[in-house]
Design an enzyme around this catalytic site. Structure first.
Site, PDB file in Angstrom:
ATOM      1  N   TYR A  36      -0.276  -0.300  -0.460  1.00  0.00           N
ATOM      2  CA  TYR A  36       0.784  -1.478  -0.537  1.00  0.00           C
ATOM      3  C   TYR A  36       0.290  -2.677   0.586  1.00  0.00           C
ATOM      4  CZ  TYR A  36       5.355  -3.838  -1.000  1.00  0.00           C
ATOM      5  OH  TYR A  36       6.142  -4.904  -1.265  1.00  0.00           O
ATOM      6  N   LYS A  78      -0.849  -6.572  -0.295  1.00  0.00           N
ATOM      7  CA  LYS A  78      -0.016  -7.723   0.280  1.00  0.00           C
ATOM      8  C   LYS A  78      -0.655  -8.427   1.210  1.00  0.00           C
ATOM      9  CE  LYS A  78       3.361  -6.737  -2.462  1.00  0.00           C
ATOM     10  NZ  LYS A  78       3.887  -7.467  -3.515  1.00  0.00           N
ATOM     11  N   ALA A 115      -2.499  -3.027   2.242  1.00  0.00           N
ATOM     12  CA  ALA A 115      -3.743  -3.780   1.802  1.00  0.00           C
ATOM     13  C   ALA A 115      -3.408  -4.841   0.515  1.00  0.00           C
ATOM     14  CB  ALA A 115      -4.813  -2.769   1.422  1.00  0.00           C
TER      15      ALA A 115
END
Length: 253
Positions: free
Chosen positions: A157, A161, A159
């Site tokens: 998650y 974002k 990475a």
């Protein structure tokens, strides 16, 4: 400050729940012509029905943002029907079941790939296809406070974002001369079904503990994020591009 969205044709992904649903409702209340999409067809149908009953002009499409061809077809249909596309809120996103549990060395590759496909490639598809022949005034992408910091047991998650932030800034550099603005929102802990689903005994995540160290000491509301999305889509933010707006109750202060 202008917040006029009346008559603006706006596309919203991830519109069946949480922040996407709140954004679609707020845009409808402000007079936008909506094209909303989500992978959850049943939930999407409910939102479309609610919005239509309130007098909104809205169409709903079941859409997997990972499918570039389907995204292109969706956007083409919007432009053919409404004659234009004035704005887009790319809000579809997921958090995997290993979040808060698995270290990088143990993280399931299939889940890592799925999260990046939805959160990062999905936004890439919307950015790439949305620019074909259209002159959008504003695009808003769904990032997160996780796009600015590292979080243990949350590699996929986080990475994804970070990638959304990079895509947003790169797109803003490319589109500025065309009059197209590209920004991102970075919510903190917001009271959505996705966030509530993280708060279990087996995960290294505790919502109450996280909230306790935040200056505002509470969960955010989806509507509070939607307000920022609507502002970024309207003419009141006409000189704002390439920015990432945190909506986190002061968590990142």
């Amino acid at each position: 400050m202008s917040t006029n969205l009346k008559g603006k044709a706006i596309a919203v992904t991830g519109a069946a729940s949480g922040i996407g649903r709140a954004t679609a409702k707020m845009l409808a209340e402000r007079g936008a012509i909506l094209a909303i999409a989500d992978l959850n067809g049943e939930a999407l149908e409910t939102v479309v029905s609610e919005l239509k009953s309130s007098g909104a002009v809205v169409t709903g499409t079941v859409l997997d943002v990972r499918d570039a061809k389907k995204v292109e077809e969706w956007i083409t249909d919007i432009v053919e029907r409404d004659g234009r596309l004035d704005g887009a809120a790319n809000l579809a996103g997921v958090i995997g079941p290993s979040t808060g549990i698995s270290l990088i060395e143990d993280y399931p590759y299939s889940e890592f790939e799925f999260i990046l496909d939805v959160n990062m490639k999905g936004i890439f598809n919307c950015l790439q296809r949305g620019g074909e022949g259209q002159k959008l005034a504003s695009i808003v992408n769904m990032a997160s406070v996780a796009g600015a910091i590292g979080m243990a047991r949350n590699c996929a998650y986080v990475a994804s974002k970070h990638a959304v932030v990079g895509l947003t800034k790169s797109a803003a550099k490319e589109c500025g001369g065309c009059g197209v603005r590209v920004n991102a929102i970075a919510p903190g802990v917001i009271d959505t079904p996705m966030v509530r689903g993280l708060d279990t005994e087996i995960k290294d995540i505790n919502i109450e503990r996280t909230v306790s160290v935040m200056p505002m000491n509470r969960l955010g509301k989806p509507e509070e994020v939607a307000e920022v999305v609507c502002w970024l889509l309207c003419e009141g933010s006409s000189f704002v591009t390439g920015s990432v707006h945190t909506v986190d109750g002061g968590w990142m202060a």
